[in-house]
Structures are given as C-alpha cells and as structure tokens.
Design a protein around this motif. Structure first.
Motif, mmCIF file in Angstrom:
data_model
loop_
_atom_site.group_PDB
_atom_site.id
_atom_site.type_symbol
_atom_site.label_atom_id
_atom_site.label_comp_id
_atom_site.label_asym_id
_atom_site.label_seq_id
_atom_site.Cartn_x
_atom_site.Cartn_y
_atom_site.Cartn_z
ATOM 1 N N LYS A 250 0.831 -1.208 0.000
ATOM 2 C CA LYS A 250 0.000 0.000 0.000
ATOM 3 C C LYS A 250 0.867 1.261 0.000
ATOM 4 C CE LYS A 250 -4.220 -1.576 2.312
ATOM 5 N NZ LYS A 250 -5.062 -1.383 3.505
ATOM 6 N N SER A 254 0.874 4.257 -2.776
ATOM 7 C CA SER A 254 0.303 5.503 -2.245
ATOM 8 C C SER A 254 -1.153 5.331 -1.831
ATOM 9 C CB SER A 254 0.432 6.637 -3.277
ATOM 10 O OG SER A 254 1.784 6.872 -3.595
ATOM 11 N N LEU A 255 -1.467 4.195 -1.216
ATOM 12 C CA LEU A 255 -2.812 3.936 -0.713
ATOM 13 C C LEU A 255 -2.864 4.225 0.782
ATOM 14 C CD1 LEU A 255 -3.628 0.584 -2.569
ATOM 15 C CD2 LEU A 255 -4.218 2.915 -3.254
ATOM 16 N N ASP A 256 -4.059 4.226 1.338
ATOM 17 C CA ASP A 256 -4.275 4.505 2.755
ATOM 18 C C ASP A 256 -4.062 3.223 3.551
ATOM 19 O OD1 ASP A 256 -5.028 5.320 5.241
ATOM 20 O OD2 ASP A 256 -7.095 5.860 4.707
ATOM 21 N N GLN A 264 -9.390 -1.125 -2.021
ATOM 22 C CA GLN A 264 -8.634 -0.010 -2.585
ATOM 23 C C GLN A 264 -7.944 -0.470 -3.862
ATOM 24 O OE1 GLN A 264 -6.462 2.751 0.140
ATOM 25 N NE2 GLN A 264 -6.803 1.173 1.698
ATOM 26 N N ASP A 265 -7.749 0.464 -4.765
ATOM 27 C CA ASP A 265 -7.047 0.208 -6.017
ATOM 28 C C ASP A 265 -5.939 1.239 -6.179
ATOM 29 O OD1 ASP A 265 -8.734 -1.942 -6.938
ATOM 30 O OD2 ASP A 265 -10.267 -0.437 -7.338
ATOM 31 N N GLY A 266 -4.822 0.780 -6.705
ATOM 32 C CA GLY A 266 -3.709 1.691 -6.917
ATOM 33 C C GLY A 266 -2.780 1.194 -8.003
#
Length: 597
Positions: A250, A254-256, A264-266
């Motif tokens: 993550k 750059s995810l939370d 979440q997607d990144g």
C-alpha cells in the motif's frame, strides 16, 4: 503425500548409480566427483559435492538417497502437516537437527529429517517425544520453510533462507511513496519486509507471471503466481507477516494503510534491473485479513509485432488488410486474459506513424505507448467513455482505440466516429466473432448502421504452448485422432507435455493465440442489416470460409505447438456436432462435440 520410492525386496543401489540411472547425472560427472571425494579422504559426502557443483539439486540427491536407504522421500506442504502436534518436539531440537514432526498415528510420530544418515537421531527424537519415531526424508530448505511458517519467531524473520536469487537492488520504486502513518508501516518499512516484497515482485516478473495473489489464511500467508493462465503456489509465509506485507504494498502504491475495511485500487511503477514494470494493485478485506492481487504489466509484451503474436499466415494476411482501411470499426473479442489488449496495442503500433494522430480512451490506461495520445476515463466525475469520445472527435484523430464498448452510448459514438472517416479499434466480451454482432444489435444499435461501419471482428483465445525442451512424441489415443480426422487434418507426430525445471514441471511454457476472423464483406453487410439471429450469422460465416477458433488451434496441434486437449479446453464455439458421414472442411464448419477421456 508420502510416496515410497523403493521396495525392501529390491537390492540396494549406490547413490551415484541411482543419480545416473534417473538421468540426473552423467557418468563423467559422477567419476569426477568420486575422484574428488577420494582425494579429500571423504571430508565431504557425495551429495554435498554434487550440490556444490550444481550438477544435482538437493531434492534429486535426497530422492535417490531415499531409494538407497529404503525410506520415503516427501515434498513438504501444508497438506502433509498436522499443526496440532508441532509442539511434540521442542523448538531447539527442531532447529538444531533440522527436523519437523508431521503427524502422529497412535504411538508413532512421523518426522521429516534432512540428514537420514545420522544413526543416533532416531533414538534422540524417540527419547524426547516419548514415542516411536518413523522418519521420512525431506529437503532442509523445505523443513526450514515449514518451521518458519508454523513456528515463527516473533522477534526476527530470517528471510535469507527464502531469498537467494534476487539482487538487493533488483526492484526500485520509480515514484516516491507516502510517509509511514500507522503501526504496521514501521514493520513495512523494515529491511526484511522490503526484501520480501521485492523478492515476490522479482520472481513474478522472472517467471513471466501475469498476476500475483497474496492471500492470508487461518495459519499462513500464501503467495501464488498466475503463469500461462494457471495459478501455482510460490511461497508459504508466517501469518503474522500479512499486515506488514499488505502495508508495504500500500505504501508503494500511495494507498491509505490505515483503511482496512474497504477495497482499494492503486498503481506502482517500478524499475526491475533497469526495466520498467507497471503493477496494478487491488486490495479486498477478507476473513483473515486483506487479500492483495497485483496485475503485472510488462511493457515489453506490448512492443511485440503482429508476427510475434502467433497468427496463422492466412488470418494474418486478412487482418493486415483490414488494418490498412482508412475508416470503420475493428473489434477484438474474447474473455478476460485472452490477450485482447496485446493484440490491439500491437495493431496500434502497426498503424502509428508521424503522419497520423492515434488516440486511445481507456479505463485504466494499461500500457504507455510512445507517440500515441492516451486518455483515461473517470466515472466518478462523469468522464465516461462516451463523454471522452465526443470531445476526442473534435481533436482531429485519425485512429481511435476505445478500451471497451460497454453500453449503447459508447457503441453509438464509436459508429459515429467510424462513419465520419475514423478507424476505430475496440474490444467486447463475447464468446466468438458472430456473437459480437448480435451483442451490438442487442445493445440497441440499428442493423443498417452496424452493417455500414463494421469492418471485422477478431475473436481470440490463448492456449498453453508445449515446452520445447521436454515435450515428447507419443501414440495419441483414438478420440484425439478422431478430432483431427474430422477436421481433415493429418498429423505426423503428436506431442504430449512431460515437465522439466524450465516449465516448472507443467509441460507447458508460454501461450499461443488461436484466432477467428470474421471479415464483413458486402454479403455479410446485407445480412447484418436485417438484424439476423446468431444461427443465421454463423451459417453465413461458415459458407464464406471463416476459420473457427477450434480449427485454427488444431492447426497448431499439427505443427507440434500445443495439444488437442488444450485446444478443446480453450476454444468454445458451441456449435452442434457434425454427422458421422460429414468431413469438416478447413473453412471452419461445425466442430465435433468430443470429450477426451
């Protein structure tokens, strides 16, 4: 499973002879090592010398040693291990002797050992466990892996036993990551976790994996790669590493890392041995933690030419002719993972030039193409495919790629672009070429508009390619030969998968594309304008000589590239079987409904 490799009734054979007999070692290599062992007066065992010279693997030596000693040799995995009895032996004994208790039946404990020639080991283990001991042979690295998985040391994780071929700087993040903002970020930023994640990514690219699955379970963290369309397990890690591994990924994307309740997607851009790789990240909360799936996007695959994609010569020539048309719609169809994007990007590279304005509308942008204008949709703010396309048509494009025709609005804008002098490429999820036409008609597109704008439909599937190193000819069974005979294909030699180290013992290495090209000529345009049924379209395509997916795949069987079973698994035409007296022509008639035994 435990598998005995020798019988007590057979005379014992020496280790070196067994290695030669099984093809793991040559007579010359054996003699060299025996001479070295004699000159050192037995300072090292024969197996140790072979492994040091890389003339045999530890597994091969142990397998043959098991035959020599009359003991079972096992390849350890979680199915062979009962975690409830792991504390039968103290941890210091397990680590000192590199042993692992597997399961207990009544008063007999089965233990995996890496040094079966230690004659005092069984007595020591029996004294400690207070029961009878049955030993089996396993590789030391497999025992250490299982110990680390099920008896993890909370203070330190020794990753060096797992990572032995990835360089320290093999993976380097291109974009700067966010600051560590949670407790797991501390662990995620530590060197062992960074090395572990780098190793997972490095091995995935090295093995040409398309996806990485990081799956937390109740007792372990499982790492699996999808290679050539099939998943295989790469690592089993201690469960307590799952949060740190997920947090590290993550951070890179750059995810939370504080949000674990929502998906979440990144995206991650990395350099791997000076080679750029794009990684698409998807996280999803599960029962035992967050599952992470990483799609590996290697730009080298997109730089392939059309000739490298496995087109048959006749289909390739027709496809090239369609690409040279100034306007119209060219569709590539197939399920997810069938190589549609690779084919379309290769086609774009073919038509791209300094004199033309080539643009794409995608969600998301999968690969960055040099010299091509790429635009990404954003549904959250209303930037849909249709909205971007309408604005794009005012940007003076010559060729447009639409990532996917999803609805009537996108289909109508694509048709409008084609009718106003643009060449439009796009994809659709349908089973075959003819089904694409009926799908567009079902979306609400008028038959006369579709007939006027559609140039071609290319249906595509991917089948596994036989490993060239280990494939072997064999006498094919009757039902396999019947498939080829009904398509009037004569095969001189049938090949079957065997399995070797290069192909991970699967017998297959890489994939080969099978194609079905429907060219829309004047006769087909007249039929499409009448809003025909799927059966009518398929009959018209058959009469026009369209080569079906299955027939194209079976031609590759004739060339020794793949197997009949693989073609039948990959192709899905759904047409009725021919009559017994009917011989199928190469024009692509009804495929037989034959199930292989």
């Amino acid at each position: 499973m435990i598998r005995p490799v020798s019988s007590l009734l057979e005379p014992k054979r020496r280790l070196g002879d067994l290695l030669v007999t099984r093809g793991y070692l040559s007579e010359e290599q054996l003699q060299v090592v025996l001479d070295e062992q004699r000159s050192s007066r037995g300072a090292k065992l024969l197996g140790e010398l072979l492994v040091e010279r890389s003339w045999a693997t530890e597994e091969q030596v142990l397998e043959c040693l098991a035959v020599e000693l009359g003991l079972p040799y096992v390849k350890l995995d979680s199915r062979l291990f009962d975690a409830k009895i792991v504390d039968t032996l103290p941890r210091d004994v397990i680590e000192k002797h590199t042993v692992l208790p597997l399961f207990r039946v009544r008063n007999t404990l089965t233990v995996a050992v890496s040094e079966p020639t230690n004659v005092f080991l069984v007595e020591q283990l029996a004294e400690v466990a207070k029961c009878e001991i049955q030993i089996v042979i396993a590789a030391a690295k497999d025992i250490r892996r299982m110990v680390q998985t099920y008896l993890p040391n909370d203070r330190v994780f020794v990753i060096d036993d797992i990572i032995d071929d990835a360089k320290e700087d093999s993976v380097r993040l291109i974009e700067a990551s966010v600051e560590d903002i949670a407790a797991d970020a501390v662990a995620a930023g530590q060197s062992p976790i960074i090395k572990l994640v780098n190793y997972i990514l490095y091995n995935a690219v090295k093995d040409k994996a398309s996806d990485i699955h990081i799956e937390p379970g109740d007792r372990m963290l499982r790492i699996r790669y999808r290679v050539d369309g099939a998943l295989y397990q790469s690592l089993e890690l201690p469960m307590n590493l799952a949060p740190a591994v997920a947090s590290r990924i993550k951070i890179m994307a750059s995810l939370d890392i504080s949000e674990r309740r929502l998906p979440q997607d990144g995206r991650i851009h990395v350099l791997m041995e000076k080679h750029p790789i794009d990684l698409r990240i998807s996280t999803l909360p599960g029962q035992f933690g967050e599952k992470v799936v990483i799609r590996v996007l290697d730009n080298e695959a997109i730089n392939m030419s059309l000739q490298q994609l496995g087109f048959s010569a006749d289909i390739y020539e027709q496809f090239r002719i369609q690409l040279e048309k100034p306007n119209g719609i060219a569709l590539v169809t197939g399920p997810t993972g069938s190589g549609k994007s690779t084919t379309l990007y290769s086609a774009l590279n073919t038509v791209n030039s300094i004199e033309s304005n080539v643009c794409t509308v995608e969600d998301p942008i999968e690969f960055q193409l040099s010299g091509i204008n790429q635009f990404q949709t954003n549904e959250k703010i209303g930037l849909t495919f249709g909205a971007v396309l309408r604005s794009l048509l005012r940007q003076d494009p010559d060729t447009v790629l639409i990532g996917e025709i999803r609805d009537e609005d996108t289909a109508r804008v694509a048709i409008q672009a084609a009718l106003t002098g643009h060449l439009v490429f796009s994809t659709l999820h349908t089973n075959d070429a003819c089904g694409t036409v009926t799908r567009l008609l079902d979306m609400g597109v008028e038959g006369y508009l579709l007939a006027a704008s559609l140039n071609m439909v290319l249906a595509q599937r991917l089948g596994r390619r036989l490993c060239p190193k280990c494939k072997k000819p064999y006498d094919a069974p009757k039902d396999v030969r019947q498939v080829m005979e009904r398509y009037s294909l004569e095969v001189e030699t049938y090949f079957r998968p065997v399995g070797c180290k290069k192909c991970r013992n699967t017998g297959f290495s890489g994939r080969i594309a099978m194609h079905e090209l429907l060219v829309i000529d004047d006769h087909m345009r007249e039929i499409i304008a009448t809003n025909p049924t799927l059966g009518v379209l398929r009959e018209a395509a058959r009469q026009s000589g369209m080569i079906t997916l299955r027939y194209d795949g079976l031609r590759k069987v004739k060339e020794g590239i793949t197997t009949v079973e693989e073609v039948l698994r990959s192709s899905n035409e759904g047409w009725a079987p021919p009559k017994k007296s009917e011989t199928l022509e190469c024009g692509g008639s009804t495929p037989p409904s034959i199930q292989l035994k």
